[in-house]
Enzyme design. Structure first.
Site, short mmCIF file in Angstrom:
data_model
loop_
_atom_site.label_atom_id
_atom_site.label_comp_id
_atom_site.label_asym_id
_atom_site.label_seq_id
_atom_site.Cartn_x
_atom_site.Cartn_y
_atom_site.Cartn_z
N SER A 137 29.44 36.37 39.34
CA SER A 137 30.87 36.21 39.61
C SER A 137 31.28 34.81 39.21
CB SER A 137 31.15 36.41 41.11
OG SER A 137 32.48 36.07 41.41
N TYR A 150 30.09 33.69 50.11
CA TYR A 150 30.04 34.45 48.85
C TYR A 150 29.73 33.54 47.65
CZ TYR A 150 31.65 37.82 45.26
OH TYR A 150 31.74 38.67 44.18
P1 NAP Z 1 33.14 47.47 45.43
O1 NAP Z 1 34.10 48.42 44.86
O2 NAP Z 1 33.26 47.03 46.86
O3 NAP Z 1 31.67 48.05 45.18
C1 NAP Z 1 30.53 47.51 45.77
C2 NAP Z 1 29.40 48.50 45.53
O4 NAP Z 1 28.21 47.96 46.10
C3 NAP Z 1 29.66 49.85 46.20
O5 NAP Z 1 29.32 50.87 45.28
C4 NAP Z 1 28.69 49.85 47.37
O6 NAP Z 1 28.20 51.18 47.57
C5 NAP Z 1 27.58 48.97 46.83
N1 NAP Z 1 26.77 48.40 47.89
C6 NAP Z 1 27.15 47.54 48.87
N2 NAP Z 1 26.12 47.28 49.68
C7 NAP Z 1 25.06 47.99 49.19
C8 NAP Z 1 23.72 48.15 49.58
N3 NAP Z 1 23.23 47.54 50.67
N4 NAP Z 1 22.92 48.97 48.87
C9 NAP Z 1 23.38 49.61 47.78
N5 NAP Z 1 24.65 49.50 47.35
C10 NAP Z 1 25.47 48.70 48.06
O7 NAP Z 1 33.12 46.10 44.59
P2 NAP Z 1 33.25 45.80 43.03
O8 NAP Z 1 34.49 45.03 42.86
O9 NAP Z 1 33.01 46.99 42.20
O10 NAP Z 1 32.03 44.78 42.87
C11 NAP Z 1 30.82 45.12 42.25
C12 NAP Z 1 30.04 43.84 41.97
O11 NAP Z 1 30.84 42.96 41.20
C13 NAP Z 1 29.64 43.07 43.22
O12 NAP Z 1 28.36 42.47 43.02
C14 NAP Z 1 30.71 41.99 43.31
O13 NAP Z 1 30.26 40.86 44.03
C15 NAP Z 1 30.93 41.70 41.84
N6 NAP Z 1 32.22 41.09 41.51
C16 NAP Z 1 33.40 41.65 41.87
C17 NAP Z 1 34.60 41.01 41.55
C18 NAP Z 1 35.97 41.55 41.92
O14 NAP Z 1 36.95 40.78 41.84
N7 NAP Z 1 36.09 42.81 42.33
C19 NAP Z 1 34.56 39.80 40.85
C20 NAP Z 1 33.34 39.26 40.49
C21 NAP Z 1 32.18 39.91 40.82
P3 NAP Z 1 27.87 51.86 48.99
O15 NAP Z 1 28.81 51.27 49.99
O16 NAP Z 1 28.10 53.32 48.73
O17 NAP Z 1 26.42 51.55 49.22
#
Ligand code: NAP
Length: 253
Positions: A137, A150
């Site tokens: 990120s 974070y």
């Molecule tokens: P999201 O929609 O909240 O998705 C997070 C995913 O992680 C969900 O599929 C969740 O699935 C899974 N997860 C959480 N805890 C878990 C665990 N213990 N075991 C297995 N799976 C787990 O968020 P997103 O925006 O798509 O983010 C995905 C990645 O991108 C993350 O690493 C986040 O930090 C990174 N990111 C996001 C942003 C942003 O602005 N959205 C920016 C930079 C980086 P379940 O709950 O079904 O397990």
């Protein structure tokens, strides 16, 4: 040429495939010809996705060693591992922060990634041409007030990625970190603000136009389809409207 059989298709594992960037990445890799193993805790979501993309759903909690071991046991060869599962779970200044939330944040974003990588390294080696993509990120590049649980964890993701590349030098495994800025996914900010939809919506208010999960998925698929000798070390991807964490162009602002 018709659709490839699962024997011909290369295997990609995507963690956190039940929503947002992970689900979009699973779709993009399937479209690029991979057999995608969709891993997450919410089985209803990954089963529907696996059916849609002719992939495989495996319930997996990256914070649980037995769960990760069970996933790895069923996969003798893995060509691409996308360590995407992650998230932010609070927004507090350090003075009032709950250290338990830090443990949770590190366990998913850093230790979970290490657990998965460690478990799948034999299968990645067996590929002979493998790739690990770690979802970092811009929080792994910047500090911002109330973000330390974070930002510290995502700095950890970056350093683990760099360490792996040093340790695996000479092996047939490429290592990439993708570091997105603001991506408007359905759940990320809702999870961070413990279900407060209004606060979550405010993050993206007036922004023309945050990144979409598909923009990041597109980058993962591009990295995964480079020739074997090309290692994309890192990609920092932000929306045009974001210059820094708190330098976001909002209409009317
Ligand atoms: P999201 O929609 O909240 O998705 C997070 C995913 O992680 C969900 O599929 C969740 O699935 C899974 N997860 C959480 N805890 C878990 C665990 N213990 N075991 C297995 N799976 C787990 O968020 P997103 O925006 O798509 O983010 C995905 C990645 O991108 C993350 O690493 C986040 O930090 C990174 N990111 C996001 C942003 C942003 O602005 N959205 C920016 C930079 C980086 P379940 O709950 O079904 O397990």
């Amino acid at each position: 040429m018709g659709p490839m059989s699962s024997q011909q298709r290369r295997t990609a594992v995507v963690t956190g495939a039940s929503s947002g960037i992970g689900a979009a990445t699973a779709r993009a890799l399937a479209a690029a010809g991979f057999r995608v193993v969709c891993a997450a805790r919410r089985t209803d979501r990954i089963e529907a996705l696996a059916q849609e993309i002719d992939g495989v759903a495996v319930a997996c909690d990256v914070t649980d060693a037995d769960s990760v071991a069970a996933l790895a046991a069923g996969l003798p060869v893995v060509d691409v591992l996308v360590n995407n599962a992650g998230g932010a779970f609070d927004s507090e200044p350090i003075e009032s922060t709950d250290p338990d939330q830090w443990g949770r944040t590190f366990d998913v974003n850093v230790v979970g990634l290490v657990r998965m990588t460690k478990a799948l390294l034999p299968a990645l080696r067996a590929s002979g041409d493998a790739l690990i993509v770690n979802m970092g990120s811009t929080a792994g590049r910047w500090a911002y007030p109330t973000g330390a649980s974070y930002t510290a964890a995502k700095h950890g993701t970056k350093v683990v990625t760099e360490t792996l590349r040093l340790e695996l030098l000479g092996e047939p495994i490429r290592i990439t970190e993708i570091a997105p800025g603001m991506v408007h996914t359905e759940e990320f900010s809702v999870v961070r603000f413990a279900g407060d939809q209004e606060r979550a919506d405010a993050v993206y208010a007036g922004v023309d136009q945050p990144l979409l999960a598909e923009d990041i998925a597109d980058a993962v698929a591009w990295v995964a389809t480079r020739p074997w000798h090309v290692n994309i070390d890192e990609m920092v991807i932000k929306p045009r409207a974001q210059a820094a964490f708190d330098k976001v162009h909002r209409s009317g602002a």
